[in-house]
Design an enzyme around this catalytic site. Structure first.
Site, PDB file in Angstrom:
ATOM      1  N   ARG A  70       0.806  -1.222   0.000  1.00  0.00           N
ATOM      2  CA  ARG A  70       0.000   0.000   0.000  1.00  0.00           C
ATOM      3  C   ARG A  70       0.844   1.279   0.000  1.00  0.00           C
ATOM      4  O   ARG A  70       0.310   2.367  -0.126  1.00  0.00           O
ATOM      5  CB  ARG A  70      -0.973  -0.012   1.190  1.00  0.00           C
ATOM      6  CG  ARG A  70      -2.100  -1.030   0.984  1.00  0.00           C
ATOM      7  CD  ARG A  70      -3.269  -0.757   1.881  1.00  0.00           C
ATOM      8  NE  ARG A  70      -3.007  -1.170   3.259  1.00  0.00           N
ATOM      9  CZ  ARG A  70      -3.543  -0.587   4.328  1.00  0.00           C
ATOM     10  NH1 ARG A  70      -4.360   0.435   4.195  1.00  0.00           N
ATOM     11  NH2 ARG A  70      -3.262  -1.034   5.533  1.00  0.00           N
ATOM     12  N   TYR A  99      38.643  17.800  -4.567  1.00  0.00           N
ATOM     13  CA  TYR A  99      38.315  16.648  -5.425  1.00  0.00           C
ATOM     14  C   TYR A  99      38.919  16.859  -6.806  1.00  0.00           C
ATOM     15  O   TYR A  99      38.692  17.888  -7.445  1.00  0.00           O
ATOM     16  CB  TYR A  99      36.791  16.537  -5.518  1.00  0.00           C
ATOM     17  CG  TYR A  99      36.283  15.342  -6.273  1.00  0.00           C
ATOM     18  CD1 TYR A  99      36.740  14.053  -5.989  1.00  0.00           C
ATOM     19  CD2 TYR A  99      35.313  15.488  -7.264  1.00  0.00           C
ATOM     20  CE1 TYR A  99      36.247  12.948  -6.674  1.00  0.00           C
ATOM     21  CE2 TYR A  99      34.817  14.383  -7.952  1.00  0.00           C
ATOM     22  CZ  TYR A  99      35.289  13.128  -7.656  1.00  0.00           C
ATOM     23  OH  TYR A  99      34.807  12.040  -8.328  1.00  0.00           O
ATOM     24  N   SER A 126      40.223  36.630   0.752  1.00  0.00           N
ATOM     25  CA  SER A 126      38.980  36.332   0.026  1.00  0.00           C
ATOM     26  C   SER A 126      39.290  35.698  -1.319  1.00  0.00           C
ATOM     27  O   SER A 126      40.283  36.040  -1.957  1.00  0.00           O
ATOM     28  CB  SER A 126      38.181  37.615  -0.198  1.00  0.00           C
ATOM     29  OG  SER A 126      37.739  38.105   1.041  1.00  0.00           O
TER      30      SER A 126
END
Ligand code: UD1
Ligand code: CA
Length: 446
Positions: free
Chosen positions: A18, A370, A388
């Site tokens: 269900r 990565y 920054s």
């Protein structure tokens, strides 16, 4: 209290048709973790010697999920779902040699309380069934009681009108000694309206064998089973309402409780402040006095006392924020340790990094962790200053008290106390901007 050791059998082989899903029912999430994780967590509170999950539909997926939820739990395979007694029988070989109390739970019944399970585990009767007074007894098994306890359970399909009128019904949870299960389960047949091996035949047969059989009751809300997506959504709402109330009771400030979402294991200290629209995935601890500003998503992370996070920050698994750390807007942190007093104010990604005490990370800093194949680490020392828009191409180290110039691409290690500049030297051409614009406008006009 009996001091008998406890084993747990969690039935989770059913398809849950269900749910209209390819995913086995018990893997649908509630409070951030698969349904079966809730029953397992409640059962774990009894410090069981052995835990067996009976899997069938989607067994490989269930097994994989269990391996992370509860690595010590074992899996018994029930290839065909021939009934609840048959399911329990599949678990018995894994309990060989176990002589204590066995508790049977359903993987799709997430709200069962630890105290209730404790009551069942320590009950002196040979077989003890958890029942409840149902507002609407519906298709639940009916508990037929007599002067000395529970006489038998009659499944709805097999019950006559008089029996169907009984409102004391079976939750499905029961406890019995392992020896009793080994003796009685093989006697259970499948000659009934459903053609299934009913675990609910156990009480009647145990009584016929001269054993003591009883019922204890709990609140109906505890036994709520999930069968449809609508029921899952309603259960999620109930879970969240309870988690919010608990957090408030524990001394956590929730500015707008209805917009904060908790996971089963969220752990928040007293006097922490949680702003609006904060979502806690699994595995989060927030210490006393920390503040999570609005619109943050946290998962698998630790936020220490005095830290502030957000608004609009994302802490992913393995983010460890030390005391008084500040993480500001549009910052994502994954698998990184930030020591005390680190500031990462704006627009930054830190992945697979360690940042030393009191270091300042400038806006737009990215650890390039990565390379398309492997992940690499970035080490930044204490009291450093990352300008920054610094790209830190990992693996790379920036020393203590070192600085990087704004806009640098840092590909080589920076020693302690050094300033590294990794950007093109600026070239300035006096008057060229105006001349260039004039030339462009003329070209467009002609
Ligand atoms: C069962 C009880 C009923 C009780 C109700 C409470 C029996 C015969 N009936 O009925 O008395 O009131 O629960 O919700 O036990 N499962 C397996 N393998 C199987 C069959 C079931 O692992 O072969 C698992 C299901 O995945 C589920 C649980 O056991 O988690 C209960 O099975 P279900 O078919 O839902 O039982 P009910 O008909 O609801
Ligand atoms: Ca059911």
């Amino acid at each position: 209290m009996t001091e008998k050791p406890v084993a747990l059998i969690v039935l989770a082989a059913g398809q849950g048709s269900r749910m209209q899903s390819d995913l086995p029912k018990v893997l649908h999430r509630l409070g951030g973790v698969p349904l079966v994780g809730h029953a397992l967590a409640a059962g774990r509170s009894l410090a069981p010697e052995t835990v067996v999950v009976v899997a069938g539909h989607g067994a490989a997926l269930v097994q994989k999920a269990i391996a992370t939820l509860d690595p010590e739990a074992q899996i018994a395979l029930q290839e065909e779902q021939l009934g609840t007694a048959h399911a329990v029988r599949q678990a018995l070989p894994l309990l060989e040699g176990f002589e204590g109390r066995v508790l049977v739970l359903y993987g799709d019944t997430p709200f069962i309380a630890e105290e209730t399970l404790g009551m069942l585990a320590s009950h002196p009767s040979d077989v003890i069934v958890l029942g409840f007074e149902a507002a609407d007894p519906g298709r639940y098994g009916r508990l037929v009681t007599g002067p000395d306890g529970l006489e038998r359970i009659v499944e709805y399909k097999d019950a006559d009108e008089a029996t169907r009128a009984i409102r004391l019904v079976n939750s499905g949870v029961l406890a019995a000694d392992a020896a009793t299960l080994r003796e009685i389960l093989p006697q259970i047949g499948n000659r009934n309206a459903a053609g299934e091996y009913y675990l609910t035949d156990l009480p009647g047969l145990a009584r016929a064998a001269g054993l003591r059989v009883d019922v204890v009751t709990c609140d109906e809300a505890e036994t709520l089973g999930i069968n449809t997506r609508a029921e899952l959504a309603a259960a999620e709402a109930a879970f969240q309402a309870r988690a919010r109330a608990q957090a408030l009771e524990d001394g956590v400030t929730l500015t707008d409780p209805a917009t904060v979402w908790f996971a089963l294991d969220t752990c928040i200290g007293r006097d922490a402040v949680i702003g609006q629209n904060v979502v806690f995935g699994p595995g989060v601890t927030v210490e006393s006095g920390a503040e999570i500003l609005p619109f943050c998503h946290l998962e698998g992370c630790h936020v220490s006392a005095g830290a502030t996070v957000g608004p609009f920050a994302r802490l992913r698994p393995g983010a460890e924020l030390g005391g008084d750390v500040h993480v500001g807007n549009f910052v994502e942190i994954k698998n990184s340790v930030l020591d005390e007093g680190v500031k990462v104010g704006h627009l930054t990604y830190l992945g697979d990094a360690h940042v030393g005490e009191a270091t300042n990370i400038g806006a737009g800093t990215v650890t390039c962790n990565y390379d398309g194949v492997g992940k690499h680490r970035t080490e930044i020392g204490a009291h450093a200053f990352i300008g920054s828009d610094t790209m830190l191409v990992a693996p790379v180290r920036v020393g203590a008290r070192a600085m990087t110039g704004s806009g640098s691409v840092i590909t080589e290690d920076v020693p302690d106390d050094a300033l590294a500049l990794g950007r093109a030297k600026q070239v300035t051409k006096p008057g060229l901007a105006t001349r260039l614009m004039q030339a462009l406008r003329q070209k467009k006009g002609s």
